[in-house]
Design an enzyme around this catalytic site. Structure first.
Site, short mmCIF file in Angstrom:
data_model
loop_
_atom_site.label_atom_id
_atom_site.label_comp_id
_atom_site.label_asym_id
_atom_site.label_seq_id
_atom_site.Cartn_x
_atom_site.Cartn_y
_atom_site.Cartn_z
N LYS A 74 0.85 -1.19 0.00
CA LYS A 74 0.00 0.00 0.00
C LYS A 74 0.89 1.23 0.00
O LYS A 74 1.73 1.41 0.88
CB LYS A 74 -0.90 -0.01 1.23
CG LYS A 74 -1.74 1.25 1.36
CD LYS A 74 -2.78 1.13 2.45
CE LYS A 74 -3.53 2.43 2.61
NZ LYS A 74 -4.56 2.35 3.64
N LYS B 58 -2.30 -1.48 -3.79
CA LYS B 58 -3.15 -0.30 -3.70
C LYS B 58 -2.31 0.97 -3.75
O LYS B 58 -1.29 1.00 -3.07
CB LYS B 58 -3.89 -0.37 -2.37
CG LYS B 58 -4.78 0.79 -2.05
CD LYS B 58 -5.33 0.64 -0.68
CE LYS B 58 -6.14 1.87 -0.37
NZ LYS B 58 -6.47 1.97 1.03
C1 PBG Z 1 -7.39 3.45 5.72
C2 PBG Z 1 -7.69 3.25 4.29
C3 PBG Z 1 -7.52 4.17 3.25
C4 PBG Z 1 -8.09 3.60 2.13
C5 PBG Z 1 -8.55 2.34 2.49
N1 PBG Z 1 -8.28 2.13 3.83
C6 PBG Z 1 -6.99 5.56 3.23
C7 PBG Z 1 -5.67 5.87 3.73
O1 PBG Z 1 -4.81 5.00 3.91
O2 PBG Z 1 -5.45 7.05 3.99
C8 PBG Z 1 -8.18 4.27 0.79
C9 PBG Z 1 -9.28 3.81 -0.09
C10 PBG Z 1 -9.62 4.74 -1.19
O3 PBG Z 1 -8.98 5.79 -1.41
O4 PBG Z 1 -10.59 4.43 -1.91
N2 PBG Z 1 -6.26 2.92 6.24
#
Ligand code: PBG
Length: 353
Positions: free
Chosen positions: A221, A275
């Site tokens: 991520k 992601k």
């Molecule tokens: C939280 C999380 C995030 C997303 C999914 N879980 C945001 C972040 O890490 O700030 C992003 C999902 C999206 O942008 O659609 N940990």
């Protein structure tokens, strides 16, 4: 293969009027275009296919009853009260979408430094899981594990003097995962990027009798600008102090993604995720080729916003761009896709739109 070239055209020879060009002087044996001559022929040689089985639909849950609150930066996506989330779960079931993912908008008054509401067995996510599983036991429910929807500072972990406390955070995440498993969640998806959380969660789930609960690790991520609209949706955009670059990955890195994925698999992840999606298709391909694991990709909020926003303005054909983006994930090697387009894509695939 003989390719004959005609005499180079000189500018002064150029005809004044446009005339039909003579047959081109090409003598080709191999013509890749033959396989594209008609739709049936294109279908016959198509390499990748998107089906409704590939889709996970993320939903945002908020307080109230009978509420569908539009999210301005995600045109077409609403924050739903629990009863409405159940209606969308029904829609997912009817569309053969195998799984939904739940994210809460927590009232600001319930947010604190520690993200305590994450551990409340009656928080919005747990309420939604119970309500959905009660009516639709056959749909998969995935719950995110991270503290950002619950903390006053908007970070995924515990903070001390502006620093994230990794191991202390993992201890809380383990409890959050157990609370969600207890509510009936099928897949625990740690999205926090703390070191060691997958192993700790797996151990606790097994010890507490949740041996069948799967873990989908947000393994690679990245710290991304494409999460902006999601942070609007869960209400952490305004409160987030600083950025998440000490735990989410640097977008310049690729080998590091393989190390992260390898660790999560070793710690017991059943499925891994990359992601964001579209800017990281190379990572999806490397992960799939290297580990041959069930590999998922998250087409995040900012990707959705770009496509949906441009479509609303008439700048692109929204439906075609949506389907093109989704099949691109399949082409890159993904087994499944978390996408806010899930219901529209499923309708299209089922010939309902
Ligand atoms: C939280 C999380 C995030 C997303 C999914 N879980 C945001 C972040 O890490 O700030 C992003 C999902 C999206 O942008 O659609 N940990």
């Amino acid at each position: 293969m003989a390719i004959k070239l005609g005499r180079p055209i000189e500018l002064r020879d150029a005809p004044k009027r446009q005339t039909t060009p003579a047959s081109p002087p090409l003598d080709l044996t191999i013509r890749p275009r033959r396989n594209r001559k008609a739709e049936w022929a294109r279908r016959l040689v198509r390499e990748n296919v998107l089906t409704t089985d590939d889709l996970i639909w993320p939903l945002f849950v908020a307080d109230g009853h009978n509420v569908r609150n539009p999210i301005a930066s995600m045109p077409g996506v609403d924050r739903l009260s629990v009863d409405q989330a159940v209606r969308d779960a029904e829609r997912a079931a009817k569309l053969d979408i195998p799984c939904i993912a739940l994210f809460p908008y927590t009232e600001p008054s319930l947010r604190d430094e520690q993200g305590s509401e994450a551990l409340n067995p009656d928080n919005l996510v747990c309420q939604a899981v119970r309500a959905i599983k009660k009516e639709f036991p056959d749909i998969g429910v995935l719950c995110d594990v991270a503290l950002d929807p619950f903390t006053s500072h908007g970070h995924d972990g515990l903070l001390e003097d502006g620093r994230i406390l990794n191991d202390e955070t993992v201890a809380v995440l383990v409890r959050q995962a157990l609370v969600q498993a207890e509510a009936g969640c099928d897949i625990i998806a740690p999205s926090d990027m703390m070191d060691g959380r997958v192993g700790a969660i797996r151990e606790a789930l097994d010890a507490e009798g949740f041996g069948d609960v799967q873990i989908m690790a947000y393994a690679a991520k990245y710290a991304s600008a494409f999460y902006g609209p999601f942070r609007d949706a869960i209400g952490s955009a305004k409160t987030l102090t600083g950025d998440k670059r000490t735990y989410q990955m640097d977008s310049a890195n690729s080998d590091e993604a393989l190390r992260e994925v390898e660790l999560d698999i070793a710690e017991g992840a059943d499925m891994v995720m990359v992601k964001p999606g579209m800017p990281y298709l190379d990572i999806v391909r490397r992960v799939k080729d290297t580990f041959a694991m069930p590999t998922f990709v998250y087409q995040v909020s900012g990707e959705y916003a770009m496509l949906a926003g441009a479509a609303r303005n008439g700048w692109i054909d929204g439906e075609r761009a949506m389907m093109e983006s989704l099949v691109a994930f399949k082409r890159a090697g993904a087994d499944g896709i978390l996408t806010y387009f899930a219901p529209q894509a499923a309708e299209k695939l089922k010939g309902q739109s």
